[in-house]
Design an enzyme around this catalytic site. Structure first.
Site, PDB file in Angstrom:
ATOM      1  N   LYS A   1      -6.678  11.522  35.688  1.00  0.00           N
ATOM      2  CA  LYS A   1      -6.098  12.639  34.937  1.00  0.00           C
ATOM      3  C   LYS A   1      -6.108  13.859  35.853  1.00  0.00           C
ATOM      4  O   LYS A   1      -6.823  14.840  35.636  1.00  0.00           O
ATOM      5  CB  LYS A   1      -6.897  12.867  33.653  1.00  0.00           C
TER       6      LYS A   1
HETATM    7  N1  PPE Z   1      -0.879   9.430  29.162  1.00  0.00           N
HETATM    8  C1  PPE Z   1      -0.840  10.680  29.651  1.00  0.00           C
HETATM    9  C2  PPE Z   1       0.047  10.976  30.808  1.00  0.00           C
HETATM   10  C3  PPE Z   1      -1.642  11.670  29.059  1.00  0.00           C
HETATM   11  O1  PPE Z   1      -1.609  12.907  29.558  1.00  0.00           O
HETATM   12  C4  PPE Z   1      -2.460  11.357  27.962  1.00  0.00           C
HETATM   13  C5  PPE Z   1      -3.313  12.403  27.318  1.00  0.00           C
HETATM   14  C6  PPE Z   1      -2.473  10.019  27.494  1.00  0.00           C
HETATM   15  C7  PPE Z   1      -1.670   9.083  28.131  1.00  0.00           C
HETATM   16  C8  PPE Z   1      -3.366   9.581  26.378  1.00  0.00           C
HETATM   17  O2  PPE Z   1      -4.707   9.558  26.801  1.00  0.00           O
HETATM   18  P1  PPE Z   1      -5.924   9.807  25.799  1.00  0.00           P
HETATM   19  O3  PPE Z   1      -5.860  11.229  25.416  1.00  0.00           O
HETATM   20  O4  PPE Z   1      -7.121   9.470  26.576  1.00  0.00           O
HETATM   21  O5  PPE Z   1      -5.734   8.909  24.632  1.00  0.00           O
HETATM   22  N2  PPE Z   1      -2.789  13.717  27.326  1.00  0.00           N
HETATM   23  C9  PPE Z   1      -3.678  14.832  27.123  1.00  0.00           C
HETATM   24  C10 PPE Z   1      -3.068  16.155  27.503  1.00  0.00           C
HETATM   25  C11 PPE Z   1      -1.978  16.660  26.662  1.00  0.00           C
HETATM   26  C12 PPE Z   1      -1.553  18.063  27.067  1.00  0.00           C
HETATM   27  O6  PPE Z   1      -0.407  18.443  26.710  1.00  0.00           O
HETATM   28  O7  PPE Z   1      -2.331  18.778  27.673  1.00  0.00           O
HETATM   29  C13 PPE Z   1      -4.269  14.819  25.727  1.00  0.00           C
HETATM   30  O8  PPE Z   1      -3.729  14.180  24.828  1.00  0.00           O
HETATM   31  O9  PPE Z   1      -5.311  15.452  25.542  1.00  0.00           O
END
Ligand code: PPE
Length: 313
Positions: free
Chosen positions: A166
């Site tokens: 991330k």
């Molecule tokens: N893919 C990406 C590219 C992504 O950024 C997120 C989270 C996910 C999948 C889902 O991951 P998880 O949150 O562990 O289930 N995106 C984060 C950031 C959003 C933002 O706009 O800032 C979030 O959901 O917190």
């Protein structure tokens, strides 16, 4: 429902945990020559806290802390605090801000030290902010579903940016995807990998339902290993629904019975159309609705935390 994109409001709360101290929101500042600003050398997390009958609870605290350290490792960045300190600091930030439900954003980054791409002379710093954040793609989206479009941008290929990290810099790709989607009147964009297989949204993992089974791209296929993704798969298994992790073509998405997305911010959001073609009946499907209900019941503490996902604040 209008196709107007949902506008996210500026966050605000009182305190930010900043390199080991609680500082007032407006004082959590960095130098404009910080390495991260120029070269994207940061890693972050997004964590949600839900109000439960027993008080606020963090969802997936240890999983998020673990992923933060793994993301940093992939950038050769050493976070100058232990996982235990970070874990406690997250809880302390939520407590100090007096939140019920909220969103927490830990960010480790290279601060000000040297200029030049080589990051080794810049100190690694850590900030943890929290604020109250509503639904990511709009309240209506949770029931009605969102409209998505396949992006003309591709996900960074394996061996370019580490998609599983991330990392701040990865979000240049995500920004291009969401900007294009909003330009075209979609709520969100779906990005394909360099081979043309669907990866994820700009900030969500994706799933389809076909013939009663759930299909989602596998870990390692240029996606972030979403923590919510793992929870959705576990909830599906709890319901006896078969889960298949496989690469998905764009055609598979277009002809799915149901589609939905998951993410900490996005929670579990149904998708009702792709490239203006309705998915299934063009509204939230029954399996999506069931998993969404199961997810909210668990994180809101309405049912037993049978998987141990919650940590009381
Ligand atoms: N893919 C990406 C590219 C992504 O950024 C997120 C989270 C996910 C999948 C889902 O991951 P998880 O949150 O562990 O289930 N995106 C984060 C950031 C959003 C933002 O706009 O800032 C979030 O959901 O917190």
């Amino acid at each position: 429902m209008s196709r107007e994109p949902h506008t996210i409001q500026s966050p605000r709360s009182e305190w930010i945990w900043f390199n080991g101290e609680m500082v007032p929101w407006d004082q959590a500042q960095i130098h404009v020559l910080s390495h991260v600003v120029h070269y994207g050398s940061g890693v972050f997390e997004g964590i949600r806290v839900y109000d439960t009958p027993g008080g606020p609870a963090v969802v997936g605290l240890d999983a998020h802390v673990k992923r933060l350290f793994e993301s940093a490792k992939l950038l050769y960045m050493e976070i100058p605090f232990s996982a235990e300190v970070v874990r406690e600091a997250i809880l302390e930030t939520v407590r100090r801000n007096g939140h019920g439900g909220c969103y927490v954003r830990p960010l480790a980054y290279r601060g000000f030290g040297q200029m030049g791409v080589n990051p080794t002379g810049s100190p690694v710093e850590l900030a943890i902010a929290s604020w109250e954040w509503g639904t990511y793609l709009g309240d209506e989206a949770m029931e009605q579903g969102v409209d998505v479009g396949v992006s003309s941008w591709r996900k960074m290929a394996p061996g370019t940016h580490p998609a599983i990290s991330k990392a701040v810099g990865n979000y240049v790709n995500s920004q291009l995807i969401v900007l294009e989607a909003r330009r075209h009147g979609y709520h969100e964009g779906i990005v394909l990998d360099v081979d043309g297989f669907a990866c994820e949204g700009s900030g969500e993992n994706i799933f389809i339902v076909r013939d009663g089974r759930i299909l989602t791209p596998p870990l390692g296929a240029s996606i972030l290993g979403g923590i919510t993704r793992g929870y959705v798969l576990a909830l599906a298994k709890d319901r006896g629904i078969e889960v298949v992790e496989q690469r998905l073509s764009r055609e598979m998405l277009m002809t799915a019975d149901e589609m939905f997305m998951s993410g900490t911010a996005a929670e579990v959001t149904p998708v009702r159309s792709i490239d203006r073609q309705p998915i299934g009946a063009g509204r939230r499907g029954p399996i999506t609705e069931q998993l969404q209900a199961d997810f909210f019941a668990l994180v809101r503490g309405e049912v037993e935390d049978r998987h141990g996902w919650l940590t009381p604040v």
